[in-house]
Scaffold this motif. Structure first.
Motif, PDB file in Angstrom:
ATOM      1  N   LEU A  90       0.836  -1.197   0.000  1.00  0.00           N
ATOM      2  CA  LEU A  90       0.000   0.000   0.000  1.00  0.00           C
ATOM      3  C   LEU A  90       0.871   1.247   0.000  1.00  0.00           C
ATOM      4  CD1 LEU A  90      -2.909   1.216   0.359  1.00  0.00           C
ATOM      5  CD2 LEU A  90      -2.414   1.213   2.830  1.00  0.00           C
ATOM      6  N   PRO A  91       0.721   2.133  -0.997  1.00  0.00           N
ATOM      7  CA  PRO A  91       1.434   3.412  -0.947  1.00  0.00           C
ATOM      8  C   PRO A  91       1.055   4.160   0.336  1.00  0.00           C
ATOM      9  CG  PRO A  91       0.461   3.068  -3.112  1.00  0.00           C
ATOM     10  CD  PRO A  91      -0.092   1.998  -2.226  1.00  0.00           C
ATOM     11  N   VAL A  92       1.989   4.883   0.897  1.00  0.00           N
ATOM     12  CA  VAL A  92       1.737   5.580   2.157  1.00  0.00           C
ATOM     13  C   VAL A  92       0.509   6.476   2.004  1.00  0.00           C
ATOM     14  CG1 VAL A  92       2.682   7.175   3.866  1.00  0.00           C
ATOM     15  CG2 VAL A  92       4.183   5.499   2.757  1.00  0.00           C
ATOM     16  N   PRO A  93      -0.542   6.225   2.776  1.00  0.00           N
ATOM     17  CA  PRO A  93      -1.793   6.980   2.602  1.00  0.00           C
ATOM     18  C   PRO A  93      -1.686   8.407   3.136  1.00  0.00           C
ATOM     19  CG  PRO A  93      -2.126   4.885   3.787  1.00  0.00           C
ATOM     20  CD  PRO A  93      -0.661   5.176   3.790  1.00  0.00           C
ATOM     21  N   PRO A  94      -2.597   9.278   2.745  1.00  0.00           N
ATOM     22  CA  PRO A  94      -2.657  10.618   3.327  1.00  0.00           C
ATOM     23  C   PRO A  94      -2.806  10.515   4.844  1.00  0.00           C
ATOM     24  CG  PRO A  94      -4.085  10.473   1.403  1.00  0.00           C
ATOM     25  CD  PRO A  94      -3.619   9.074   1.689  1.00  0.00           C
ATOM     26  N   GLY A  95      -2.093  11.370   5.545  1.00  0.00           N
ATOM     27  CA  GLY A  95      -2.139  11.343   7.002  1.00  0.00           C
ATOM     28  C   GLY A  95      -1.078  10.460   7.630  1.00  0.00           C
ATOM     29  N   TYR A  96      -0.365   9.695   6.780  1.00  0.00           N
ATOM     30  CA  TYR A  96       0.704   8.834   7.261  1.00  0.00           C
ATOM     31  C   TYR A  96       2.039   9.292   6.674  1.00  0.00           C
ATOM     32  CZ  TYR A  96      -2.585   5.221   8.923  1.00  0.00           C
ATOM     33  OH  TYR A  96      -3.569   4.533   9.586  1.00  0.00           O
ATOM     34  N   GLN A  97       3.107   8.753   7.235  1.00  0.00           N
ATOM     35  CA  GLN A  97       4.435   8.869   6.644  1.00  0.00           C
ATOM     36  C   GLN A  97       5.135   7.539   6.846  1.00  0.00           C
ATOM     37  OE1 GLN A  97       5.442  12.094   9.377  1.00  0.00           O
ATOM     38  NE2 GLN A  97       7.180  10.888  10.111  1.00  0.00           N
ATOM     39  N   LEU A  98       6.241   7.336   6.131  1.00  0.00           N
ATOM     40  CA  LEU A  98       7.004   6.112   6.339  1.00  0.00           C
ATOM     41  C   LEU A  98       7.482   6.055   7.788  1.00  0.00           C
ATOM     42  CD1 LEU A  98       9.042   5.980   3.031  1.00  0.00           C
ATOM     43  CD2 LEU A  98       7.375   4.274   3.793  1.00  0.00           C
ATOM     44  N   GLY A  99       7.456   4.857   8.354  1.00  0.00           N
ATOM     45  CA  GLY A  99       7.803   4.692   9.755  1.00  0.00           C
ATOM     46  C   GLY A  99       9.277   4.414   9.977  1.00  0.00           C
ATOM     47  N   PRO A 100       9.622   3.925  11.166  1.00  0.00           N
ATOM     48  CA  PRO A 100      11.020   3.662  11.510  1.00  0.00           C
ATOM     49  C   PRO A 100      11.601   2.524  10.687  1.00  0.00           C
ATOM     50  CG  PRO A 100       9.587   3.656  13.453  1.00  0.00           C
ATOM     51  CD  PRO A 100       8.705   3.633  12.269  1.00  0.00           C
ATOM     52  N   ASP A 101      12.924   2.499  10.614  1.00  0.00           N
ATOM     53  CA  ASP A 101      13.609   1.394   9.940  1.00  0.00           C
ATOM     54  C   ASP A 101      13.439   0.104  10.721  1.00  0.00           C
ATOM     55  OD1 ASP A 101      14.472   3.039   7.965  1.00  0.00           O
ATOM     56  OD2 ASP A 101      16.553   3.154   8.640  1.00  0.00           O
ATOM     57  N   MET A 102      13.365  -0.992   9.995  1.00  0.00           N
ATOM     58  CA  MET A 102      13.336  -2.319  10.588  1.00  0.00           C
ATOM     59  C   MET A 102      14.711  -2.954  10.402  1.00  0.00           C
ATOM     60  SD  MET A 102      10.341  -2.990  11.940  1.00  0.00           S
ATOM     61  CE  MET A 102      10.672  -1.408  12.679  1.00  0.00           C
ATOM     62  N   GLY A 103      15.641  -2.511  11.205  1.00  0.00           N
ATOM     63  CA  GLY A 103      16.996  -3.040  11.142  1.00  0.00           C
ATOM     64  C   GLY A 103      17.617  -2.823   9.775  1.00  0.00           C
ATOM     65  N   GLU A 104      18.277  -3.859   9.275  1.00  0.00           N
ATOM     66  CA  GLU A 104      19.007  -3.756   8.014  1.00  0.00           C
ATOM     67  C   GLU A 104      18.082  -3.617   6.813  1.00  0.00           C
ATOM     68  OE1 GLU A 104      20.631  -7.748   6.649  1.00  0.00           O
ATOM     69  OE2 GLU A 104      20.016  -8.257   8.688  1.00  0.00           O
ATOM     70  N   TYR A 105      16.788  -3.875   6.976  1.00  0.00           N
ATOM     71  CA  TYR A 105      15.869  -3.848   5.842  1.00  0.00           C
ATOM     72  C   TYR A 105      15.248  -2.473   5.613  1.00  0.00           C
ATOM     73  CZ  TYR A 105      16.397  -8.830   6.599  1.00  0.00           C
ATOM     74  OH  TYR A 105      16.927 -10.086   6.785  1.00  0.00           O
ATOM     75  N   GLY A 106      15.518  -1.521   6.485  1.00  0.00           N
ATOM     76  CA  GLY A 106      14.966  -0.184   6.313  1.00  0.00           C
ATOM     77  C   GLY A 106      13.476  -0.149   6.585  1.00  0.00           C
ATOM     78  N   ASN A 107      12.822   0.914   6.091  1.00  0.00           N
ATOM     79  CA  ASN A 107      11.377   1.039   6.306  1.00  0.00           C
ATOM     80  C   ASN A 107      10.582   0.725   5.043  1.00  0.00           C
ATOM     81  OD1 ASN A 107      11.921   3.289   4.760  1.00  0.00           O
ATOM     82  ND2 ASN A 107      11.377   4.790   6.345  1.00  0.00           N
ATOM     83  N   ASP A 108      11.274   0.228   4.010  1.00  0.00           N
ATOM     84  CA  ASP A 108      10.601  -0.008   2.730  1.00  0.00           C
ATOM     85  C   ASP A 108      11.454  -0.987   1.928  1.00  0.00           C
ATOM     86  OD1 ASP A 108       8.704   0.311   0.757  1.00  0.00           O
ATOM     87  OD2 ASP A 108       9.503   2.202  -0.001  1.00  0.00           O
ATOM     88  N   GLY A 109      11.460  -2.246   2.358  1.00  0.00           N
ATOM     89  CA  GLY A 109      12.424  -3.189   1.809  1.00  0.00           C
ATOM     90  C   GLY A 109      11.804  -4.438   1.217  1.00  0.00           C
ATOM     91  N   GLU A 110      12.679  -5.286   0.708  1.00  0.00           N
ATOM     92  CA  GLU A 110      12.235  -6.529   0.095  1.00  0.00           C
ATOM     93  C   GLU A 110      13.297  -7.600   0.309  1.00  0.00           C
ATOM     94  OE1 GLU A 110      10.289  -8.096  -4.118  1.00  0.00           O
ATOM     95  OE2 GLU A 110      11.488  -6.253  -4.088  1.00  0.00           O
ATOM     96  N   LEU A 111      12.845  -8.835   0.569  1.00  0.00           N
ATOM     97  CA  LEU A 111      13.719  -9.986   0.716  1.00  0.00           C
ATOM     98  C   LEU A 111      13.436 -10.957  -0.417  1.00  0.00           C
ATOM     99  CD1 LEU A 111      13.207  -8.840   3.702  1.00  0.00           C
ATOM    100  CD2 LEU A 111      13.870 -11.112   4.480  1.00  0.00           C
ATOM    101  N   THR A 112      14.457 -11.661  -0.851  1.00  0.00           N
ATOM    102  CA  THR A 112      14.253 -12.732  -1.821  1.00  0.00           C
ATOM    103  C   THR A 112      13.549 -13.899  -1.130  1.00  0.00           C
ATOM    104  OG1 THR A 112      16.344 -13.831  -1.321  1.00  0.00           O
ATOM    105  CG2 THR A 112      16.386 -12.075  -3.001  1.00  0.00           C
ATOM    106  N   GLY A 113      13.095 -14.858  -1.936  1.00  0.00           N
ATOM    107  CA  GLY A 113      12.481 -16.043  -1.353  1.00  0.00           C
ATOM    108  C   GLY A 113      13.431 -16.757  -0.406  1.00  0.00           C
TER     109      GLY A 113
END
Length: 265
Positions: A90-113
């Motif tokens: 979900l794209p960050v909705p109005p009224g929200y912003q990106l949140g804190p980082d989740m460790g090494e994966y940041g706040n907007d990341g992806e892992l391979t299978g």
């Protein structure tokens, strides 16, 4: 038949296999959810047959505001959309912003299978019997995990809605049947969890208010669901009482976005 002819059935005993399946059925739901959450926002305590471990909880309210996303694949602050899976976040909705980082994966990341499978298997540590670990590993392998994408969200303050921090994880599985199987296990409510709100119109979703923690002023909630071949985990923290309506709307919007990703506006 005389009473003397009757025999008393031998008491049923639990075989090691039976005990393994019972323990497996107790711990696997929480492991699937906590393994899908790469940060510290899973609020799941697992207590069974000598296995007792708690996923660390991060007080997101103490985190600094996150910097907006700078990925050129999406508008600044809305989140990345440069892969098939991140397009479903979900794209960050109005009224929200990106949140804190989740460790090494940041706040907007992806892992391979492969990375996602490794993450889930890491949750099955040495505190469990070897038979349970092997069974859980086989179950995870059967799901055919293709990848995992995550994004954190922070509800902006000052609008009377209270604080809310959420992490959304999308798990791409090999097919819809695998997603259904994952949901059937992950939706089993953990020990101490209470029934959460219902996502109207979404049959394949289940929400829980998580067990109380030492932080008396913080409340936690989680939802699991699936849409097509994508499993969804949403976990959130907020000041008590957590805004259930806001949380439910976030989950519903995420599920709608998977069904019809559309384009960034």
């Amino acid at each position: 038949m005389n009473d003397d002819d009757r025999t008393t059935p031998a008491p049923r005993t639990r075989t090691p296999r039976t005990r393994t399946r019972r323990l497996f059925g107790t711990v696997l739901p929480a492991l699937l959810v906590s393994g899908a959450v790469v940060g510290g926002a899973a609020f799941i305590k697992i207590t069974s047959d000598g296995a007792d471990r708690t996923v660390p909880t991060t007080v997101w309210a103490e985190a600094d505001d996150a910097e907006p996303a700078k990925d050129p694949a999406g508008p600044i602050g809305r989140g990345r959309a440069d892969t098939e899976l991140t397009k479903k976040l979900l794209p960050v909705p109005p009224g929200y912003q990106l949140g804190p980082d989740m460790g090494e994966y940041g706040n907007d990341g992806e892992l391979t299978g492969k990375q996602a499978v490794g993450r889930m298997k890491e949750e099955i540590g040495a505190g469990y019997p070897a038979a349970v670990r092997r069974e859980a590993h086989r179950e995870i392998d059967r799901m055919g995990i293709q990848g995992l994408a995550l994004r954190t969200y922070r509800l902006k303050g000052g609008n009377g809605q209270g604080s809310l921090y959420a992490e959304v994880s999308l798990i791409a599985l090999k097919d819809r049947e695998a997603a259904r199987r994952w949901y059937a296990v992950a939706s089993q409510r953990g020990e101490g969890a209470r029934k959460g709100p219902v996502i109207e119109g979404r049959e394949h979703s289940s929400c829980s208010l998580e067990p109380e923690t030492e932080m008396a002023d913080i409340e936690s909630m989680s939802c699991v669901a699936y849409e097509g071949d994508v499993a969804v985990v949403v976990v959130a923290q907020g000041a008590k009482p957590i805004n259930r309506f806001t949380f439910v709307e976030l989950v519903k919007d995420q599920l709608d976005h998977i069904a019809s990703p559309g384009t960034y506006i």
